[in-house]
Design a protein around this motif. Structure first.
Motif, PDB file in Angstrom:
ATOM      1  N   PRO A   1      64.336  77.494  13.762  1.00  0.00           N
ATOM      2  CA  PRO A   1      63.251  77.355  14.815  1.00  0.00           C
ATOM      3  C   PRO A   1      62.195  78.645  14.163  1.00  0.00           C
ATOM      4  N   ASN A   2      60.970  78.057  14.355  1.00  0.00           N
ATOM      5  CA  ASN A   2      59.837  78.973  14.252  1.00  0.00           C
ATOM      6  C   ASN A   2      58.683  78.428  14.793  1.00  0.00           C
ATOM      7  N   LEU A   3      57.638  79.295  15.220  1.00  0.00           N
ATOM      8  CA  LEU A   3      56.427  78.728  15.572  1.00  0.00           C
ATOM      9  C   LEU A   3      55.652  77.965  14.892  1.00  0.00           C
ATOM     10  N   PRO A   4      54.942  76.615  15.467  1.00  0.00           N
ATOM     11  CA  PRO A   4      54.132  75.941  14.470  1.00  0.00           C
ATOM     12  C   PRO A   4      52.889  76.670  14.324  1.00  0.00           C
ATOM     13  N   ALA A   5      51.856  76.230  13.785  1.00  0.00           N
ATOM     14  CA  ALA A   5      50.501  76.786  13.373  1.00  0.00           C
ATOM     15  C   ALA A   5      49.385  75.827  13.726  1.00  0.00           C
ATOM     16  N   VAL A   6      48.393  76.324  14.039  1.00  0.00           N
ATOM     17  CA  VAL A   6      47.081  75.473  14.140  1.00  0.00           C
ATOM     18  C   VAL A   6      46.309  75.714  12.815  1.00  0.00           C
ATOM     19  N   HIS A   7      46.107  74.494  12.190  1.00  0.00           N
ATOM     20  CA  HIS A   7      45.300  74.501  11.026  1.00  0.00           C
ATOM     21  C   HIS A   7      43.781  74.516  11.420  1.00  0.00           C
ATOM     22  N   HIS A   8      43.188  75.709  10.671  1.00  0.00           N
ATOM     23  CA  HIS A   8      41.748  75.888  10.786  1.00  0.00           C
ATOM     24  C   HIS A   8      40.908  75.075   9.591  1.00  0.00           C
ATOM     25  N   THR A   9      40.404  73.903   9.887  1.00  0.00           N
ATOM     26  CA  THR A   9      39.722  73.184   8.911  1.00  0.00           C
ATOM     27  C   THR A   9      38.052  73.037   9.243  1.00  0.00           C
ATOM     28  N   PRO A  10      37.481  72.586   8.312  1.00  0.00           N
ATOM     29  CA  PRO A  10      35.999  72.102   8.501  1.00  0.00           C
ATOM     30  C   PRO A  10      35.921  71.234   9.824  1.00  0.00           C
ATOM     31  N   ILE A  11      37.022  70.341   9.711  1.00  0.00           N
ATOM     32  CA  ILE A  11      36.563  69.180  10.946  1.00  0.00           C
ATOM     33  C   ILE A  11      37.120  69.857  12.111  1.00  0.00           C
ATOM     34  N   GLY A  12      37.701  70.749  12.419  1.00  0.00           N
ATOM     35  CA  GLY A  12      38.114  71.341  13.597  1.00  0.00           C
ATOM     36  C   GLY A  12      39.612  72.155  13.368  1.00  0.00           C
ATOM     37  N   LYS A  13      40.146  72.655  14.418  1.00  0.00           N
ATOM     38  CA  LYS A  13      41.390  72.962  14.617  1.00  0.00           C
ATOM     39  C   LYS A  13      42.647  71.973  15.094  1.00  0.00           C
ATOM     40  N   TYR A  14      43.392  71.844  13.946  1.00  0.00           N
ATOM     41  CA  TYR A  14      44.370  70.831  14.717  1.00  0.00           C
ATOM     42  C   TYR A  14      46.063  71.379  14.270  1.00  0.00           C
TER      43      TYR A  14
ATOM     44  N   TRP B   1      53.739  77.498   2.068  1.00  0.00           N
ATOM     45  CA  TRP B   1      54.349  77.037   3.184  1.00  0.00           C
ATOM     46  C   TRP B   1      54.113  78.212   4.245  1.00  0.00           C
ATOM     47  N   ALA B   2      53.234  79.122   4.131  1.00  0.00           N
ATOM     48  CA  ALA B   2      53.033  80.365   5.186  1.00  0.00           C
ATOM     49  C   ALA B   2      52.427  79.900   6.417  1.00  0.00           C
ATOM     50  N   LEU B   3      52.983  80.558   7.330  1.00  0.00           N
ATOM     51  CA  LEU B   3      52.293  80.549   8.541  1.00  0.00           C
ATOM     52  C   LEU B   3      51.457  81.674   8.851  1.00  0.00           C
ATOM     53  N   PRO B   4      50.416  81.381   9.896  1.00  0.00           N
ATOM     54  CA  PRO B   4      49.473  82.547  10.027  1.00  0.00           C
ATOM     55  C   PRO B   4      50.507  83.778  10.184  1.00  0.00           C
ATOM     56  N   LEU B   5      49.858  84.892   9.733  1.00  0.00           N
ATOM     57  CA  LEU B   5      50.399  86.067   9.978  1.00  0.00           C
ATOM     58  C   LEU B   5      50.700  86.569  11.370  1.00  0.00           C
ATOM     59  N   SER B   6      49.810  85.969  12.251  1.00  0.00           N
ATOM     60  CA  SER B   6      49.881  86.431  13.741  1.00  0.00           C
ATOM     61  C   SER B   6      51.217  85.856  14.238  1.00  0.00           C
ATOM     62  N   LEU B   7      51.735  84.679  13.811  1.00  0.00           N
ATOM     63  CA  LEU B   7      52.801  84.029  14.088  1.00  0.00           C
ATOM     64  C   LEU B   7      54.071  84.319  13.242  1.00  0.00           C
ATOM     65  N   GLY B   8      54.098  85.062  12.233  1.00  0.00           N
ATOM     66  CA  GLY B   8      55.170  85.569  11.375  1.00  0.00           C
ATOM     67  C   GLY B   8      55.322  84.534  10.354  1.00  0.00           C
TER      68      GLY B   8
ATOM     69  N   PRO C   1      61.048  83.790   5.413  1.00  0.00           N
ATOM     70  CA  PRO C   1      61.418  84.326   3.999  1.00  0.00           C
ATOM     71  C   PRO C   1      61.649  83.128   3.001  1.00  0.00           C
ATOM     72  N   GLY C   2      62.325  81.837   3.634  1.00  0.00           N
ATOM     73  CA  GLY C   2      62.640  80.896   2.704  1.00  0.00           C
ATOM     74  C   GLY C   2      61.316  79.955   2.103  1.00  0.00           C
ATOM     75  N   GLY C   3      60.071  80.481   2.944  1.00  0.00           N
ATOM     76  CA  GLY C   3      58.680  79.719   2.418  1.00  0.00           C
ATOM     77  C   GLY C   3      58.693  78.522   3.125  1.00  0.00           C
ATOM     78  N   ILE C   4      59.454  78.099   4.190  1.00  0.00           N
ATOM     79  CA  ILE C   4      59.132  76.892   4.994  1.00  0.00           C
ATOM     80  C   ILE C   4      58.829  76.920   6.278  1.00  0.00           C
ATOM     81  N   ALA C   5      57.432  76.501   6.596  1.00  0.00           N
ATOM     82  CA  ALA C   5      57.143  76.512   7.929  1.00  0.00           C
ATOM     83  C   ALA C   5      58.181  75.643   8.892  1.00  0.00           C
ATOM     84  N   ALA C   6      59.255  76.014   9.597  1.00  0.00           N
ATOM     85  CA  ALA C   6      60.193  75.066  10.149  1.00  0.00           C
ATOM     86  C   ALA C   6      60.161  75.164  11.671  1.00  0.00           C
ATOM     87  N   CYS C   7      60.467  74.078  12.515  1.00  0.00           N
ATOM     88  CA  CYS C   7      60.411  74.051  13.822  1.00  0.00           C
ATOM     89  C   CYS C   7      61.173  72.827  14.147  1.00  0.00           C
TER      90      CYS C   7
END
Length: 327
Positions: free
Chosen positions: A143-156, A311-318, A321-327
């Motif tokens: 379990p870990n928090l998902p991330a919003v991806h900030h891109t030129p087309i928008g935040k998704y 595989w990093a999440l935004p720093l604000s969300l933590g 350690p294994g390098g996997i953004a998991a949820c």
């Protein structure tokens, strides 16, 4: 700064338990969506190698057979198959959100990959809260928090299946001002296993609560899902949707159970400091295009870790350690 972006939600039957054919199908769909002008294409939950609907059938021997085949036909997150899909994203200049079975040794995870329009694998998440039937085949992610991806087309951002109705996860995406949400669904042989129109209700409620557009790609379940098992085939089911922030459908959906891509033009766009960072990043990457690509390097955008951890999440969300953004 806002701009109109064409997006695509897949409504198609996967190549059940045939990985090579499934990868070719995904690449074809990416090309078709890009050819129609789409800047982002979203695939259903576990589109590769197909959601294991056979697990809902009361046959342990059958489940063992199919679970073995599912493991053999799942991708690794750094294998040739996902590299080929990333190459297609780069070649067509399109963002890809792909649901797939991720194999690690003898375990399979329900994973969701985000690939940008430069072919960089931005994140891979593993679904954690599996239901009792999914646990027959898949291992649970961390379990870990998902991330919003900030891109030129928008935040998704993106979630799979019942994750789309879990407040902890949905609030994390809303907190980062998500503009477009991908709610990936596995379809159902009975239209909707949890009840009439349950997945469409969840998708619409997400749009209303988040004030965001919602792409809801969906698997088509047809006779091929049952591999010729008698008495199990039924009508083809599955319908993708695209919702506006008011919960109304942006475009009329495709026919129930038909294979295709649902397209819509949405008004999205990065603004302010995010746009400045992303525009600068795009210029730098364009100048370096002649150099060999290092898919393991993250771009240094505000709020993100830089360096080799792709595989990093935004720093604000933590981060995990294994390098996997998991949820």
């Amino acid at each position: 700064m806002k701009n109109t972006v064409r997006v695509a939600a897949v409504q198609a039957e996967p190549k059940w338990l045939r990985l090579a054919e499934g990868v070719a199908q995904v690449i074809d769909l990416i090309g078709a969506a890009a050819g129609a002008g789409a800047r982002l294409i979203a695939f259903p939950e576990t589109f590769l190698p197909g959601y294991p609907w056979w697990c809902w059938v009361d046959s342990n021997q059958w489940n063992v057979e199919y679970s073995t085949r599912a493991r053999e036909n799942s991708m690794t997150r750094d294998g040739a198959e996902i590299d080929a899909i990333a190459d297609a994203a780069r070649a067509h200049g399109i963002h890809v959100v792909l649901g797939f079975g991720e194999r690690q040794e003898r375990r399979i995870y329900m994973a969701q990959a985000v690939i940008d329009d430069y072919g960089e694998i931005v994140s891979v998440r593993r679904k954690a809260g599996l239901n009792s039937v999914e646990r027959k085949v898949f291992a649970s992610g961390t379990p870990n928090l998902p991330a919003v991806h900030h891109t030129p087309i928008g935040k998704y951002g993106a979630l799979s299946g019942q994750e789309n109705q879990r407040p902890l996860l949905t609030r994390a995406l809303r907190a980062d001002e998500e503009q477009l949400h991908i709610a990936a669904w596995p379809g159902s042989p009975d239209g909707d296993a949890a009840g009439p129109e349950s997945s469409t209700t969840v998708s619409r409620m997400y749009a209303l609560e988040a004030g965001a557009f919602v792409l809801a790609p969906c698997v088509v379940v047809g006779e091929a899902a049952w591999d010729g098992r008698r008495g199990l085939a039924g009508p083809r089911t599955g319908r993708a949707h695209i919702y506006a922030a008011d919960g109304e459908e942006v475009v009329a959906p495709l026919e129930e159970g038909a294979d295709g891509i649902l397209l819509a033009d949405l008004e999205l766009g990065a603004s302010g400091i995010d746009a400045q960072h992303l525009d600068t990043d795009r210029q730098l990457r364009t100048r370096k295009a002649a150099a060999p690509a290092r898919r393991g390097t993250r771009r240094a955008v505000s709020g993100w870790q830089s360096g080799p951890d792709r595989w990093a999440l935004p720093l604000s969300l933590g981060s995990y350690p294994g390098g996997i953004a998991a949820c």
